[in-house]
Motif scaffolding. Structure first.
Motif, mmCIF file in Angstrom:
data_model
loop_
_atom_site.group_PDB
_atom_site.id
_atom_site.type_symbol
_atom_site.label_atom_id
_atom_site.label_comp_id
_atom_site.label_asym_id
_atom_site.label_seq_id
_atom_site.Cartn_x
_atom_site.Cartn_y
_atom_site.Cartn_z
ATOM 1 N N MET A 1 0.845 -1.192 0.000
ATOM 2 C CA MET A 1 0.000 0.000 0.000
ATOM 3 C C MET A 1 0.888 1.253 0.000
ATOM 4 S SD MET A 1 -2.911 1.034 2.732
ATOM 5 C CE MET A 1 -3.777 2.568 2.604
ATOM 6 N N THR A 2 0.663 2.080 -0.960
ATOM 7 C CA THR A 2 1.474 3.296 -1.040
ATOM 8 C C THR A 2 0.594 4.543 -0.930
ATOM 9 O OG1 THR A 2 1.314 3.379 -3.431
ATOM 10 C CG2 THR A 2 3.171 2.175 -2.529
ATOM 11 N N ILE A 3 1.222 5.628 -0.639
ATOM 12 C CA ILE A 3 0.496 6.892 -0.486
ATOM 13 C C ILE A 3 1.322 7.991 -1.160
ATOM 14 C CG2 ILE A 3 1.543 7.385 1.744
ATOM 15 C CD1 ILE A 3 -1.072 8.628 2.615
ATOM 16 N N GLN A 4 0.638 8.896 -1.805
ATOM 17 C CA GLN A 4 1.311 10.012 -2.464
ATOM 18 C C GLN A 4 0.846 11.316 -1.811
ATOM 19 O OE1 GLN A 4 3.600 10.127 -5.068
ATOM 20 N NE2 GLN A 4 3.785 7.900 -4.908
ATOM 21 N N LEU A 5 1.705 11.902 -1.014
ATOM 22 C CA LEU A 5 1.362 13.170 -0.368
ATOM 23 C C LEU A 5 1.916 14.323 -1.194
ATOM 24 C CD1 LEU A 5 2.168 12.421 3.390
ATOM 25 C CD2 LEU A 5 -0.049 12.410 2.293
ATOM 26 N N HIS A 7 3.562 18.147 -1.401
ATOM 27 C CA HIS A 7 4.599 18.773 -0.568
ATOM 28 C C HIS A 7 3.974 19.429 0.663
ATOM 29 C CE1 HIS A 7 7.903 19.058 -3.856
ATOM 30 N NE2 HIS A 7 7.188 17.966 -3.961
ATOM 31 N N ALA A 10 2.641 16.801 3.147
ATOM 32 C CA ALA A 10 3.766 16.155 3.827
ATOM 33 C C ALA A 10 4.324 17.084 4.914
ATOM 34 C CB ALA A 10 4.859 15.804 2.819
ATOM 35 N N VAL A 13 1.746 17.134 7.862
ATOM 36 C CA VAL A 13 1.784 15.919 8.691
ATOM 37 C C VAL A 13 3.049 15.898 9.540
ATOM 38 C CG1 VAL A 13 2.038 13.419 8.563
ATOM 39 C CG2 VAL A 13 0.324 14.555 7.168
ATOM 40 N N PHE A 14 4.164 16.227 8.921
ATOM 41 C CA PHE A 14 5.437 16.258 9.646
ATOM 42 C C PHE A 14 5.365 17.256 10.801
ATOM 43 C CE2 PHE A 14 9.610 17.941 10.504
ATOM 44 C CZ PHE A 14 10.407 16.822 10.533
ATOM 45 N N PHE A 17 2.953 15.989 13.806
ATOM 46 C CA PHE A 17 3.447 14.932 14.693
ATOM 47 C C PHE A 17 4.732 15.348 15.418
ATOM 48 C CE2 PHE A 17 0.971 12.127 11.670
ATOM 49 C CZ PHE A 17 -0.076 11.953 12.558
ATOM 50 N N ALA A 18 5.605 16.054 14.733
ATOM 51 C CA ALA A 18 6.836 16.507 15.406
ATOM 52 C C ALA A 18 6.498 17.500 16.520
ATOM 53 C CB ALA A 18 7.786 17.134 14.389
ATOM 54 N N ILE A 20 3.749 17.611 18.309
ATOM 55 C CA ILE A 20 3.176 16.875 19.454
ATOM 56 C C ILE A 20 4.298 16.321 20.331
ATOM 57 C CG2 ILE A 20 1.884 14.818 20.116
ATOM 58 C CD1 ILE A 20 0.104 15.299 17.644
ATOM 59 N N VAL A 21 5.289 15.692 19.689
ATOM 60 C CA VAL A 21 6.391 15.102 20.458
ATOM 61 C C VAL A 21 7.206 16.204 21.146
ATOM 62 C CG1 VAL A 21 8.486 13.708 20.331
ATOM 63 C CG2 VAL A 21 6.500 13.100 18.950
ATOM 64 N N PHE A 22 7.489 17.278 20.436
ATOM 65 C CA PHE A 22 8.237 18.381 21.054
ATOM 66 C C PHE A 22 7.481 18.958 22.252
ATOM 67 C CE2 PHE A 22 10.927 19.767 17.131
ATOM 68 C CZ PHE A 22 11.773 18.701 17.373
ATOM 69 N N ILE A 24 5.268 17.552 24.220
ATOM 70 C CA ILE A 24 5.235 16.634 25.370
ATOM 71 C C ILE A 24 6.591 16.546 26.053
ATOM 72 C CG2 ILE A 24 4.999 14.194 26.005
ATOM 73 C CD1 ILE A 24 2.784 14.006 23.896
#
Lengths: 60, 145
Positions: A1-5, A7, A10, A13-14, A17-18, A20-22, A24
């Protein structure tokens, strides 16, 4: 299964999620985590947009 | 009358040694293997789940974008750095490696992004592991907020 995001998606999304981690891991209280996460998200997206427009200007 | 000087100490007072507890060893190790588990084991449920979802999503999206997974290879310094980054994802990386995923050659920009997503997922998990350790030794607040 592939996905094409695209630019932009992408980068979105980056940044999401980054951030959220930063948020916390870099702050102690829940309120500060949320604020720092939002700040990081804005910086990621703002940086991407500014860089994109800068490249557009350079190309002209 | 002699001048009194208030000389500042030239050396910092030694910081008290952090106690080594079972949790301070288990939390980082488990947190590396399963992103967020180092927080969950310390009953920080929401933080742990958010970390797992964030790091896991970045890694899985990277795979779905046909990103390349680096293997232990001493041939090229950049590949070694990529391997270190990928390795941070713990079980995600081990599973992908065992299944043979991510072995395609990067052929377009999206696949290059995917490669970076997986490396960043691993690096973010290293930060998460350090955070779990700091909570375990009491250097960072856990539940008391």
């Amino acid at each position: 299964m592939t996905i094409q995001l695209t630019h932009f998606s992408a980068a979105f999304v980056f940044a999401l999620f980054a951030s959220i981690v930063f948020g916390i891991t870099h702050r102690e209280t829940t309120r500060d985590m949320v604020r720092y996460g939002l700040y990081c998200f804005a910086m990621f997206m703002g940086g991407a947009l500014v860089a994109g427009w800068a490249m557009w200007l350079v190309r002209r | 009358m002699a001048n009194q000087t208030t000389a500042k100490p030239t050396t910092k007072a030694a910081e008290p040694a952090q106690p080594v507890s079972t949790m301070s060893v288990i939390a980082p190790a488990l947190g590396w293997l399963i992103p967020g588990a180092g927080h969950i084991i310390q009953k920080l449920w929401i933080r742990g789940v958010l970390l797992f979802v964030s790091i896991g999503a970045l890694f899985v999206l990277g795979l779905m974008m046909q990103g390349h997974i680096y293997r232990a290879n001493a041939g090229d310094i950049l590949e070694m750095l990529g391997f270190v980054g990928d390795l941070g994802s713990g079980a995600f990386y081990i599973t992908a490696l065992a299944a043979g995923w991510g072995s395609a050659v990067v052929s377009n920009a999206v696949a290059d992004y995917g490669k970076m997503f997986m490396i960043v997922a691993g690096l973010l998990n290293f930060i998460s592991v350090a955070d779990a350790y700091h909570i375990a030794i009491g250097k960072k607040l856990g539940k008391k907020q």
